[in-house]
Design a protein around this motif. Structure first.
Motif, PDB file in Angstrom:
ATOM      1  N   THR A 220       0.834  -1.197   0.000  1.00  0.00           N
ATOM      2  CA  THR A 220       0.000   0.000   0.000  1.00  0.00           C
ATOM      3  C   THR A 220       0.868   1.246   0.000  1.00  0.00           C
ATOM      4  O   THR A 220       1.934   1.275   0.610  1.00  0.00           O
ATOM      5  CB  THR A 220      -0.880   0.015   1.267  1.00  0.00           C
ATOM      6  OG1 THR A 220      -1.429  -1.278   1.469  1.00  0.00           O
ATOM      7  CG2 THR A 220      -1.980   1.044   1.172  1.00  0.00           C
ATOM      8  N   CYS A 221       0.410   2.309  -0.668  1.00  0.00           N
ATOM      9  CA  CYS A 221       1.071   3.602  -0.562  1.00  0.00           C
ATOM     10  C   CYS A 221       1.131   3.993   0.908  1.00  0.00           C
ATOM     11  O   CYS A 221       0.195   3.726   1.666  1.00  0.00           O
ATOM     12  CB  CYS A 221       0.304   4.661  -1.345  1.00  0.00           C
ATOM     13  SG  CYS A 221      -0.005   4.225  -3.070  1.00  0.00           S
ATOM     14  N   THR A 222       2.215   4.639   1.316  1.00  0.00           N
ATOM     15  CA  THR A 222       2.455   4.781   2.754  1.00  0.00           C
ATOM     16  C   THR A 222       1.887   6.050   3.375  1.00  0.00           C
ATOM     17  O   THR A 222       1.979   6.226   4.583  1.00  0.00           O
ATOM     18  CB  THR A 222       3.965   4.715   3.050  1.00  0.00           C
ATOM     19  OG1 THR A 222       4.623   5.797   2.390  1.00  0.00           O
ATOM     20  CG2 THR A 222       4.542   3.396   2.580  1.00  0.00           C
ATOM     21  N   PHE A 223       1.326   6.968   2.562  1.00  0.00           N
ATOM     22  CA  PHE A 223       0.727   8.135   3.190  1.00  0.00           C
ATOM     23  C   PHE A 223      -0.624   7.736   3.800  1.00  0.00           C
ATOM     24  O   PHE A 223      -1.200   6.699   3.461  1.00  0.00           O
ATOM     25  CB  PHE A 223       0.582   9.298   2.195  1.00  0.00           C
ATOM     26  CG  PHE A 223      -0.514   9.140   1.182  1.00  0.00           C
ATOM     27  CD1 PHE A 223      -1.742   9.753   1.363  1.00  0.00           C
ATOM     28  CD2 PHE A 223      -0.308   8.412   0.010  1.00  0.00           C
ATOM     29  CE1 PHE A 223      -2.755   9.618   0.426  1.00  0.00           C
ATOM     30  CE2 PHE A 223      -1.307   8.280  -0.935  1.00  0.00           C
ATOM     31  CZ  PHE A 223      -2.543   8.877  -0.719  1.00  0.00           C
ATOM     32  N   TYR A 224      -1.139   8.577   4.686  1.00  0.00           N
ATOM     33  CA  TYR A 224      -2.358   8.228   5.421  1.00  0.00           C
ATOM     34  C   TYR A 224      -3.581   8.748   4.677  1.00  0.00           C
ATOM     35  O   TYR A 224      -4.232   9.709   5.089  1.00  0.00           O
ATOM     36  CB  TYR A 224      -2.299   8.771   6.846  1.00  0.00           C
ATOM     37  CG  TYR A 224      -3.369   8.194   7.750  1.00  0.00           C
ATOM     38  CD1 TYR A 224      -3.578   6.817   7.814  1.00  0.00           C
ATOM     39  CD2 TYR A 224      -4.152   9.015   8.543  1.00  0.00           C
ATOM     40  CE1 TYR A 224      -4.558   6.284   8.636  1.00  0.00           C
ATOM     41  CE2 TYR A 224      -5.126   8.491   9.375  1.00  0.00           C
ATOM     42  CZ  TYR A 224      -5.327   7.123   9.410  1.00  0.00           C
ATOM     43  OH  TYR A 224      -6.298   6.597  10.223  1.00  0.00           O
ATOM     44  N   GLY A 225      -3.857   8.083   3.546  1.00  0.00           N
ATOM     45  CA  GLY A 225      -5.044   8.386   2.774  1.00  0.00           C
ATOM     46  C   GLY A 225      -6.145   7.403   3.086  1.00  0.00           C
ATOM     47  O   GLY A 225      -6.200   6.798   4.164  1.00  0.00           O
ATOM     48  N   THR A 226      -7.022   7.187   2.109  1.00  0.00           N
ATOM     49  CA  THR A 226      -8.187   6.341   2.354  1.00  0.00           C
ATOM     50  C   THR A 226      -7.794   4.885   2.569  1.00  0.00           C
ATOM     51  O   THR A 226      -8.368   4.197   3.424  1.00  0.00           O
ATOM     52  CB  THR A 226      -9.176   6.453   1.189  1.00  0.00           C
ATOM     53  OG1 THR A 226      -9.431   7.838   0.924  1.00  0.00           O
ATOM     54  CG2 THR A 226     -10.485   5.768   1.507  1.00  0.00           C
TER      55      THR A 226
END
Length: 606
Positions: A220-226
């Motif tokens: 998963t992409c590591t920024f705190y998105g959805t």
């Protein structure tokens, strides 16, 4: 319990009494018929296990062994979902070890909003959630199964899987995550390079190189998105194994957690004496726990839509006032990009979800008296998984955060509230997330600059037409107009304007999602412009007030004059054809408003 959390919970229970009772009665009727293989004819059953090994066929002929449905959103274009390719083999092996069977019951679509941002495909994104829900229902409709494992991570996928599985809420269900990719280019640097590109100071090659260093491997992409908000909320609801959300893919610990999830869902199944299904676990208290977790961590604003739809699938009615009232009392305990500079890996290493849960339970912000997939009591989730040799074990959450600038204690939070506000006024009703917005920008009063297409903003920016204080109104972006795309593409331009010293804000009937960052954005505004909502009557130069402090969204135009204006009616036909958009016309027409979940399933007041 915190008295406000307790009061909101009781209000939801009272509001949902009839719909929840109806849902539970339907699930009880389904439960009374299980295991469903006993109702199948010989021909039905033969079709259901024709491709199985002889050993699995022998098992499935009897009703006293579990058959686990795997519903997978695997594809190898999404980095987050590529690791799922090998999960069915791990699950089948673990099921065999329990004397049971696991079958891939079906697959669901899984699109990547990161690929489709600013593209026509983004206009299918919101409705992919309901498509996934229907795909999940189709997968489970064969009546072959005693338990369910849901394999999905990203934005619309987890909500869709849950909505679909809740139609089969008599079955025990566990969500199986795959984990985030290792950290890449620091988020602050990624943001800087995006803004340089928006200003024309670097070219496409430099931008692509930076993006490739940010999104660089399976996971998963590591920024705190959805996507990562999904994982945290599901864990706080007790639908993962404890501490499972943010363990990296393709590691021994991740594989051990997948095997353990398989074994646990079999233990919960009716052939093994289990009595509780997903519908029993997703109750009013677990929904409130999810909302608290969202607000405490400054999670994705998409969940002011998706968790409403999930709750409705379980007969539970929540609204934005519930979010706002909870947000007023729960503390802000994380600083994860875009609400900080670090990513979910840093959060996990600092103590992660187990530490967060322990702190919130101790402070009375979470309900402990809930059913989870590992037993009664959310306190079981204040543990972190680890391997002792080959054996999977759990240890208590760390006593103190390992990075106080990323994960705080409940007693010393970053802010005393969750940073989500509901906005009301003569421009409609919407939400704003201010956890990443500096206090001096919480109120913007400025002339409107109106666009009916998000691509028009880029041209205006490049022409220098936005170098001033302004509130950018991007309308006709609601679910009925064009599927309510995320407007993440606008973020760098608005960020540049703010950095240049201008006071800017965004008002839209579209979405911003986990991209909601340092620029104040009133989003999900309804009634949407296509429905004749007030945004359709705003004109360039009208003064607009976006006030997150007092919860106001209004235009400074006389009531009679504003009402007398003819609403704008642009030609939207170009958004309704091509790239498959013509297939989703019925969903656009049937969509409920965002506070009802923006769903074709619930398009009227409850």
């Amino acid at each position: 319990m915190n008295p406000t959390v307790d009061r909101v919970t009781q209000r939801i229970i009272d509001r949902s009494r009839a719909t929840r009772a109806d849902y539970l009665a339907r699930m009880q009727a389904l439960k009374a018929q299980s295991p469903h293989r006993s109702t199948l004819s010989c021909g039905n059953l033969a079709h259901g296990f024709a491709a199985c090994s002889q050993a699995d066929k022998d098992t499935l002929k009897f009703m006293n062994k579990a058959n686990v449905a795997i519903v997978t959103a695997y594809n190898d274009m999404l980095s987050a979902h590529q690791p799922y390719e090998g999960f069915p083999d791990v699950i089948r092996e673990a099921a065999h070890g329990m004397g049971s069977v696991a079958q891939v019951a079906g697959g669901t679509p899984a699109m990547c909003d990161g690929v489709t941002q600013g593209q026509p495909g983004m206009e299918l994104s919101l409705f992919s959630r309901d498509t996934i829900a229907m795909s999940t229902a189709v997968a489970l409709s064969h009546n072959m199964f005693d338990a369910t494992l849901l394999l999905g991570i990203c934005d619309k996928i987890v909500p869709g899987l849950l909505i679909g599985a809740l139609s089969f809420g008599h079955l025990p269900t566990i969500l199986v995550p795959a984990g985030p990719m290792p950290s890449g280019l620091p988020n602050k640097e990624k943001q800087r390079i995006r803004q340089l590109y928006a200003e024309g100071k670097i070219g496409r090659d430099e931008l692509l190189e930076a993006e490739s260093k940010s999104y660089h491997s399976p996971g998963t992409c590591t920024f705190y998105g959805t996507a990562n908000s999904n994982q945290l909320l599901v864990e706080v609801m007790g639908l993962h194994l404890p501490g499972a959300a943010f363990v990296h893919p393709n590691t021994p610990l991740r594989d051990a957690l997948t095997r353990a999830a398989t074994e646990q869902v079999i233990k919960l199944s009716k052939p093994h004496g289990g009595e509780l299904g997903l519908g029993d676990m997703v109750d009013e208290k677990s929904i409130v726990n999810a909302l608290v977790a969202l607000l405490v961590t400054g999670g994705s604003t998409n969940h002011t839509i998706h968790w409403i739809a999930i709750a409705r699938a379980a007969g539970i009615l929540i609204d934005w006032n519930d979010y706002a009232e909870l947000s007023s009392v729960v503390p802000s305990m994380t600083r994860i990009y875009p609400n900080g500079t670090e990513d979910v890996n840093a959060f996990h290493e600092a103590g992660g979800t187990p530490f967060l849960i322990r702190e919130l339970l101790a402070a009375g912000y979470l309900h402990n008296d809930v059913q989870t997939v590992v037993g009664f009591g959310l306190e079981r989730y204040a543990q972190m998984p680890t391997l002792d040799g080959d054996a999977l074990t759990w240890e208590p959450a760390v006593a103190q955060s390992g990075a106080a600038d990323v994960l705080s204690s409940a007693s010393e939070p970053f802010a005393p509230n969750g940073g989500l506000k509901v906005l009301d006024g003569n421009l409609g009703r919407g939400v704003i997330k201010v956890s990443a917005v500096a206090p001096e920008y919480h109120t913007i009063d400025a002339p409107a600059v109106v666009f009916d297409d998000q691509n028009e903003l880029k041209a205006a920016f490049e022409a220098g037409e936005l170098n001033r204080d302004c509130i950018v109104v991007v309308r006709f972006q609601g679910p009925k107009a064009n599927g309510m795309p995320e407007l993440h593409k606008l973020t760098p331009y608005l960020g540049v304007l703010q950095d240049r010293g201008y006071r800017v804000g965004l008002v839209t009937d579209g979405r911003m999602s986990g991209a909601s960052g340092k620029v104040p954005a009133a989003i999900h505004v309804y009634p949407e412009a296509l429905d004749g909502g007030p945004l359709a009557r705003v004109q360039d130069g009208d003064r607009v007030l976006l006030d997150a402090v007092n919860g106001t969204l209004s235009v400074h135009v006389g009531e009679a004059e504003f009402a007398a204006r003819t609403p704008a009616k642009p030609d939207l036909s170009a958004y309704h054809h091509g790239f498959g958009r013509e297939l989703f016309g019925w969903m656009r027409q049937s969509a409920s408003n965002p506070e009802q979940g923006a769903s074709a399933f619930w398009n009227h007041e409850a």
